[in-house]
Design a protein around this motif. Structure first.
Motif, PDB file in Angstrom:
ATOM      1  N   ALA A 106       0.816  -1.215   0.000  1.00 54.82           N
ATOM      2  CA  ALA A 106       0.000   0.000   0.000  1.00 54.82           C
ATOM      3  C   ALA A 106       0.850   1.265   0.000  1.00 54.82           C
ATOM      4  CB  ALA A 106      -0.935  -0.001   1.207  1.00 54.82           C
ATOM      5  N   ASP A 107       2.146   1.104   0.134  1.00 60.78           N
ATOM      6  CA  ASP A 107       3.048   2.264   0.150  1.00 60.78           C
ATOM      7  C   ASP A 107       3.297   2.737  -1.285  1.00 60.78           C
ATOM      8  OD1 ASP A 107       4.732   4.238   1.037  1.00 60.78           O
ATOM      9  OD2 ASP A 107       6.469   2.907   1.257  1.00 60.78           O
ATOM     10  N   VAL A 108       2.273   3.340  -1.848  1.00 66.74           N
ATOM     11  CA  VAL A 108       2.310   3.846  -3.222  1.00 66.74           C
ATOM     12  C   VAL A 108       2.393   5.365  -3.156  1.00 66.74           C
ATOM     13  CG1 VAL A 108       0.992   4.057  -5.377  1.00 66.74           C
ATOM     14  CG2 VAL A 108       0.959   1.905  -4.096  1.00 66.74           C
ATOM     15  N   THR A 109       3.218   5.942  -4.017  1.00 70.95           N
ATOM     16  CA  THR A 109       3.329   7.397  -4.094  1.00 70.95           C
ATOM     17  C   THR A 109       2.559   7.871  -5.316  1.00 70.95           C
ATOM     18  OG1 THR A 109       5.524   7.296  -3.102  1.00 70.95           O
ATOM     19  CG2 THR A 109       4.922   9.347  -4.209  1.00 70.95           C
ATOM     20  N   PHE A 110       1.651   8.825  -5.085  1.00 68.70           N
ATOM     21  CA  PHE A 110       0.858   9.388  -6.174  1.00 68.70           C
ATOM     22  C   PHE A 110       1.293  10.815  -6.436  1.00 68.70           C
ATOM     23  CE2 PHE A 110      -2.061   6.218  -4.284  1.00 68.70           C
ATOM     24  CZ  PHE A 110      -2.301   5.444  -5.405  1.00 68.70           C
ATOM     25  N   GLU A 111       1.128  11.221  -7.681  1.00 64.67           N
ATOM     26  CA  GLU A 111       1.437  12.575  -8.099  1.00 64.67           C
ATOM     27  C   GLU A 111       0.166  13.179  -8.679  1.00 64.67           C
ATOM     28  OE1 GLU A 111       3.896  13.781 -11.861  1.00 64.67           O
ATOM     29  OE2 GLU A 111       5.272  13.338 -10.198  1.00 64.67           O
ATOM     30  N   ARG A 112      -0.193  14.344  -8.201  1.00 63.91           N
ATOM     31  CA  ARG A 112      -1.398  15.009  -8.703  1.00 63.91           C
ATOM     32  C   ARG A 112      -1.065  15.692 -10.029  1.00 63.91           C
ATOM     33  NH1 ARG A 112      -5.915  15.424  -6.534  1.00 63.91           N
ATOM     34  NH2 ARG A 112      -7.471  17.004  -6.739  1.00 63.91           N
ATOM     35  N   VAL A 113      -1.886  15.432 -11.035  1.00 65.06           N
ATOM     36  CA  VAL A 113      -1.727  16.041 -12.353  1.00 65.06           C
ATOM     37  C   VAL A 113      -3.074  16.632 -12.725  1.00 65.06           C
ATOM     38  CG1 VAL A 113      -1.125  15.662 -14.771  1.00 65.06           C
ATOM     39  CG2 VAL A 113       0.038  14.344 -12.978  1.00 65.06           C
TER      40      VAL A 113
ATOM     41  N   MET B 220       5.812   2.640  -6.773  1.00 66.16           N
ATOM     42  CA  MET B 220       5.055   1.522  -6.222  1.00 66.16           C
ATOM     43  C   MET B 220       5.990   0.358  -5.950  1.00 66.16           C
ATOM     44  SD  MET B 220       3.023   0.324  -9.614  1.00 66.16           S
ATOM     45  CE  MET B 220       3.857  -0.426 -10.989  1.00 66.16           C
ATOM     46  N   HIS B 221       5.529  -0.583  -5.183  1.00 65.65           N
ATOM     47  CA  HIS B 221       6.292  -1.785  -4.866  1.00 65.65           C
ATOM     48  C   HIS B 221       6.580  -2.543  -6.159  1.00 65.65           C
ATOM     49  CE1 HIS B 221       7.215  -5.721  -3.187  1.00 65.65           C
ATOM     50  NE2 HIS B 221       7.372  -5.133  -2.001  1.00 65.65           N
TER      51      HIS B 221
END
Length: 123
Positions: A8-15, A24-25
């Motif tokens: 669940a340790d996912v990094t998102f970027e707002r666009v 992501m893993h």
């Protein structure tokens, strides 16, 4: 740590008005991005993890509660684990109900009745 929390340790970027996956893993494969979350297929497992975007964590809690209510019903995926921002469930091949609705795919009325019954408040 739980069995799936590491995924669940996912990094998102707002666009603009949407999100993209920034990191992501390595055992995950992006399956799709929706309005409130991204879904990843777990490598070598017939399961997915749905990770909710920052600010949408409340939806993760609500969906987890719904899946607990649906437990054991054959038309719905089994939920294996949930956390503050994720849900892990069976991977089921095919379109979601939402995709069918937006793409104009015919849905047998009996399926709608099953969904209505499953979501009806307990008496």
């Amino acid at each position: 740590m739980s069995d799936y929390e590491q995924y669940a340790d996912v990094t998102f970027e707002r666009v603009g008005d949407s999100f993209q996956v920034a990191a992501m893993h390595p055992d995950l494969r992006l399956h799709g991005i929706g309005r409130s979350a991204a879904v990843f297929r777990l490598k070598e497992k017939n399961r997915v993890i749905k990770v909710f975007f920052p600010g949408y964590e409340q939806i993760a809690t609500e969906e987890a509660a719904i899946y607990k209510k649906l437990k054991g019903l054959p038309y719905f995926p089994k939920c294996y684990e949930s956390g503050a921002s994720y849900i892990v469930m069976d991977y089921i091949e095919g379109k979601t109900l939402f995709e069918c609705l937006t793409e104009g795919v015919w849905i047998d009325p009996s399926y709608i009745e099953v969904v209505d019954e499953a979501l009806r408040p307990s008496r």
